[in-house]
Design a protein around this motif. Sequence first.
Motif, PDB file in Angstrom:
ATOM      1  N   SER A 227      -3.139   1.760  -3.948  1.00  0.00           N
ATOM      2  CA  SER A 227      -2.566   2.604  -5.006  1.00  0.00           C
ATOM      3  C   SER A 227      -3.415   3.848  -5.250  1.00  0.00           C
ATOM      4  CB  SER A 227      -2.426   1.802  -6.302  1.00  0.00           C
ATOM      5  OG  SER A 227      -3.686   1.400  -6.809  1.00  0.00           O
ATOM      6  N   ASN A 228      -4.735   3.730  -5.104  1.00  0.00           N
ATOM      7  CA  ASN A 228      -5.601   4.901  -5.288  1.00  0.00           C
ATOM      8  C   ASN A 228      -5.443   5.894  -4.144  1.00  0.00           C
ATOM      9  OD1 ASN A 228      -7.813   4.981  -7.643  1.00  0.00           O
ATOM     10  ND2 ASN A 228      -7.286   2.848  -7.204  1.00  0.00           N
ATOM     11  N   LEU A 229      -5.229   5.384  -2.940  1.00  0.00           N
ATOM     12  CA  LEU A 229      -5.041   6.283  -1.799  1.00  0.00           C
ATOM     13  C   LEU A 229      -3.669   6.960  -1.841  1.00  0.00           C
ATOM     14  CD1 LEU A 229      -6.566   4.165   1.133  1.00  0.00           C
ATOM     15  CD2 LEU A 229      -7.538   6.205   0.079  1.00  0.00           C
ATOM     16  N   LEU A 230      -2.654   6.202  -2.262  1.00  0.00           N
ATOM     17  CA  LEU A 230      -1.298   6.754  -2.283  1.00  0.00           C
ATOM     18  C   LEU A 230      -1.137   7.878  -3.301  1.00  0.00           C
ATOM     19  CD1 LEU A 230       0.887   3.533  -1.866  1.00  0.00           C
ATOM     20  CD2 LEU A 230       0.463   5.326  -0.186  1.00  0.00           C
ATOM     21  N   MET A 231      -2.102   8.033  -4.212  1.00  0.00           N
ATOM     22  CA  MET A 231      -2.060   9.168  -5.134  1.00  0.00           C
ATOM     23  C   MET A 231      -2.120  10.485  -4.364  1.00  0.00           C
ATOM     24  SD  MET A 231      -4.573   7.913  -8.183  1.00  0.00           S
ATOM     25  CE  MET A 231      -4.381   9.468  -9.051  1.00  0.00           C
ATOM     26  N   ALA A 232      -2.825  10.477  -3.253  1.00  0.00           N
ATOM     27  CA  ALA A 232      -2.971  11.699  -2.455  1.00  0.00           C
ATOM     28  C   ALA A 232      -1.729  11.962  -1.604  1.00  0.00           C
ATOM     29  CB  ALA A 232      -4.200  11.595  -1.563  1.00  0.00           C
TER      30      ALA A 232
ATOM     31  N   ASP B 185       3.745   8.772   0.487  1.00  0.00           N
ATOM     32  CA  ASP B 185       4.477   8.146   1.591  1.00  0.00           C
ATOM     33  C   ASP B 185       3.568   7.840   2.783  1.00  0.00           C
ATOM     34  OD1 ASP B 185       3.977  10.778   2.215  1.00  0.00           O
ATOM     35  OD2 ASP B 185       5.975  11.180   3.045  1.00  0.00           O
ATOM     36  N   ALA B 186       2.268   7.751   2.530  1.00  0.00           N
ATOM     37  CA  ALA B 186       1.314   7.497   3.621  1.00  0.00           C
ATOM     38  C   ALA B 186       1.539   6.108   4.223  1.00  0.00           C
ATOM     39  CB  ALA B 186      -0.113   7.611   3.098  1.00  0.00           C
ATOM     40  N   THR B 187       1.423   6.029   5.539  1.00  0.00           N
ATOM     41  CA  THR B 187       1.566   4.738   6.213  1.00  0.00           C
ATOM     42  C   THR B 187       0.242   3.993   6.157  1.00  0.00           C
ATOM     43  OG1 THR B 187       0.909   5.634   8.367  1.00  0.00           O
ATOM     44  CG2 THR B 187       3.259   5.749   7.777  1.00  0.00           C
ATOM     45  N   GLU B 188       0.302   2.708   6.480  1.00  0.00           N
ATOM     46  CA  GLU B 188      -0.918   1.902   6.474  1.00  0.00           C
ATOM     47  C   GLU B 188      -1.901   2.406   7.529  1.00  0.00           C
ATOM     48  OE1 GLU B 188      -2.096  -2.819   6.876  1.00  0.00           O
ATOM     49  OE2 GLU B 188      -0.339  -2.203   5.713  1.00  0.00           O
ATOM     50  N   ASP B 189      -1.383   2.858   8.661  1.00  0.00           N
ATOM     51  CA  ASP B 189      -2.261   3.388   9.716  1.00  0.00           C
ATOM     52  C   ASP B 189      -3.003   4.637   9.237  1.00  0.00           C
ATOM     53  OD1 ASP B 189      -1.574   1.410  11.477  1.00  0.00           O
ATOM     54  OD2 ASP B 189      -0.022   2.582  12.505  1.00  0.00           O
ATOM     55  N   GLU B 190      -2.287   5.503   8.518  1.00  0.00           N
ATOM     56  CA  GLU B 190      -2.923   6.717   7.997  1.00  0.00           C
ATOM     57  C   GLU B 190      -4.026   6.365   7.011  1.00  0.00           C
ATOM     58  OE1 GLU B 190       0.408  10.240   7.969  1.00  0.00           O
ATOM     59  OE2 GLU B 190       0.726   8.564   6.586  1.00  0.00           O
ATOM     60  N   MET B 191      -3.761   5.376   6.158  1.00  0.00           N
ATOM     61  CA  MET B 191      -4.775   4.971   5.179  1.00  0.00           C
ATOM     62  C   MET B 191      -5.987   4.347   5.869  1.00  0.00           C
ATOM     63  SD  MET B 191      -2.613   3.611   1.859  1.00  0.00           S
ATOM     64  CE  MET B 191      -1.227   2.826   2.690  1.00  0.00           C
ATOM     65  N   MET B 192      -5.725   3.538   6.879  1.00  0.00           N
ATOM     66  CA  MET B 192      -6.833   2.914   7.604  1.00  0.00           C
ATOM     67  C   MET B 192      -7.664   3.970   8.346  1.00  0.00           C
ATOM     68  SD  MET B 192      -6.987  -0.240   6.964  1.00  0.00           S
ATOM     69  CE  MET B 192      -6.070  -1.683   6.431  1.00  0.00           C
ATOM     70  N   THR B 193      -7.005   5.010   8.833  1.00  0.00           N
ATOM     71  CA  THR B 193      -7.714   6.079   9.556  1.00  0.00           C
ATOM     72  C   THR B 193      -8.691   6.806   8.641  1.00  0.00           C
ATOM     73  OG1 THR B 193      -5.847   6.410  11.069  1.00  0.00           O
ATOM     74  CG2 THR B 193      -7.424   8.217  10.857  1.00  0.00           C
ATOM     75  N   VAL B 194      -8.248   7.165   7.429  1.00  0.00           N
ATOM     76  CA  VAL B 194      -9.153   7.891   6.517  1.00  0.00           C
ATOM     77  C   VAL B 194     -10.254   6.973   6.000  1.00  0.00           C
ATOM     78  CG1 VAL B 194      -7.432   9.610   5.854  1.00  0.00           C
ATOM     79  CG2 VAL B 194      -7.636   7.508   4.500  1.00  0.00           C
ATOM     80  N   LEU B 195      -9.953   5.696   5.842  1.00  0.00           N
ATOM     81  CA  LEU B 195     -10.990   4.750   5.425  1.00  0.00           C
ATOM     82  C   LEU B 195     -12.060   4.610   6.502  1.00  0.00           C
ATOM     83  CD1 LEU B 195      -8.774   1.993   3.754  1.00  0.00           C
ATOM     84  CD2 LEU B 195     -10.452   3.441   2.589  1.00  0.00           C
ATOM     85  N   GLU B 196     -11.604   4.653   7.761  1.00  0.00           N
ATOM     86  CA  GLU B 196     -12.563   4.585   8.874  1.00  0.00           C
ATOM     87  C   GLU B 196     -13.441   5.830   8.906  1.00  0.00           C
ATOM     88  OE1 GLU B 196     -12.578   3.623  13.679  1.00  0.00           O
ATOM     89  OE2 GLU B 196     -10.725   4.277  12.699  1.00  0.00           O
ATOM     90  N   LYS B 197     -12.830   7.008   8.682  1.00  0.00           N
ATOM     91  CA  LYS B 197     -13.607   8.254   8.655  1.00  0.00           C
ATOM     92  C   LYS B 197     -14.637   8.241   7.532  1.00  0.00           C
ATOM     93  CE  LYS B 197     -10.077  11.296  10.693  1.00  0.00           C
ATOM     94  NZ  LYS B 197      -9.164  12.445  10.435  1.00  0.00           N
TER      95      LYS B 197
END
Length: 584
Positions: free
Chosen positions: A427-432, A435-447
């Motif tokens: 929910s904190n990531l989706l603020m940005a 419609d972000a996908t799980e892959d997109e969220m995992m990518t930024v978390l990895e970065k």
Amino acid sequence: MIKTRLIKLLSHAKNYVVLQVVWQLISLVAQIALIFCLSNIISSAFNLFSGENAKHQFPSLFAAAIILCIATRFFMEWLTSRTSFRASADVKQILRAKIYEKLLKLGSSYRENVKTAEVVQLASEGVEQLEIYFGKYLSQFFYSLICPLILFSVLSFVNLRAAAVLLVCVPLIPLSIVLVMKIAKRLLNKYWGLYAELGDSFLENLQGLTTLKIYKADKKKALEMDDESQKFRHITMKVLTMQLNSTSVMDIMAYGGAAVGMIVTILQFRAGKVDLQGALMIILLASEFFIPLRLLGSFFHIAMNGMAASDKIFSLLDLPEPQQKLNGVPKELKKITFENVDFSYNRDRIILNGINIECQRGITSIAGISGSGKSTIAEILMGRNKWYGGNVLFDGTELREISEASLMKNVVLVNHESYLFKGTIRSNLLMAKHDATEDEMMTVLEKANLLDFVHDNGGLGYKIDEAASNLSGGQKQRLALARALLLNPQVYVFDEATSNIDSESEEQIINVIKTLAESKIVILISHRLANIVNSNLIYFLHDEKISESGTHQQLMKKNGEYAKIFTKQKELESINKNINDIKG
């Protein structure tokens, strides 16, 4: 006490007020019919027992009429309560929506005009006071004006003198209300002022409670709040005293007026100018002349409080709004330029004086001692400090002409106070990016080097407590960074984003910043100069101005303020490292 602007603003709720008056009037008609039937039965029974020749009556018919009148009154009371509830709910929804819309229109710089605590109080307590105003007071006000006239119209056919006496006594109650109003208005304005100040102090002390404990200043602040509480208690007691005294005055007027009307009725009955049924009707309905106004008086004080709250609400709604901007940040932004930018919070405190800065793709760093205006530059860029002098240009487009929506989409601020909300990592990531996908969220978390933590703790659904209290300082900063990466703006502003965290997290964030600088405009503000040595360009603030600018190597060769502070920091870090090695 009618505020036309308030009624126009809440025009939909006005329909419910009209309906309440209609239901109350129908209830009044049922009450008059009930008293007529009851007095007829009593009069007939009295004549029968006294041996007088009673006229032929229909007791069963009157009994049925009484039951019907009672049922009608009951149903009208239910409808009135239901309509009152709808009016109250409507008012709360509309007013809170208006306050919210106003804050959106004021934008991120709303705190320049109004305190957050005051907004919270108006949206909660202030709106609740106006709920009573619309839910009960207004309908009672109009009903109280119409009710005595209807009663007079009916009872004047029974006995004009008694009905006229009752009608003449009715205005005594509103006269007492008007006298109280003059005192109450000043008193309630002062009440709301002290209430807002107390709420502001409470919120500030609550937010800074940890700091107060550390510096043992909590006792002093508690004493200051005690003083403010005492002032608020005194003004509250004055308001209550005023309310009790005015209630007593209204009771005297109401019961006294009804008593006078009853006495006149009895005298008219003894003089033979009214029969028993008529006398009973007037006596039983005498209180109905005054009960509506007496009830209005009980709502009056809450309504006065609501009026004081509405003045505050309108002060907020009347704040000047920034003009709608049509321009946006250029799609392929090349540079941001500060041209002779000045800023001061007041005339005695100048923060920036003729600042000239150019930020292009890569890392542009702003350094300087604490209080030199570094964070003020970040606030200006984010549109929060609007009253600056000079120009801030986005490829030639002045910041003042750029819409806030475009600015928020293209410029993101990451600082040590970036707020994480109660909920989940998702929910904190989706603020940005909603419609972000799980892959997109995992990518930024990895970065942001937070992927292992997420995998080890159940994934994106990991629960985050209020203010992210269940995360470490480094984890908070890296999650805030991941959220900013997901937004993918053209400009990143890092304002002390690595302060108060461990060296490992600091190094990880700096590495991400270096990667971003390959394709983005990055503005880095840091008290630790070792973090900015690889910047494309460094501006050093001193005495409200840019005293030095250049690369790290160029500034070190100048041997100015930048070089001195950098050298001192390196020496201190070396000493700390040696101490830690010895302890290890």
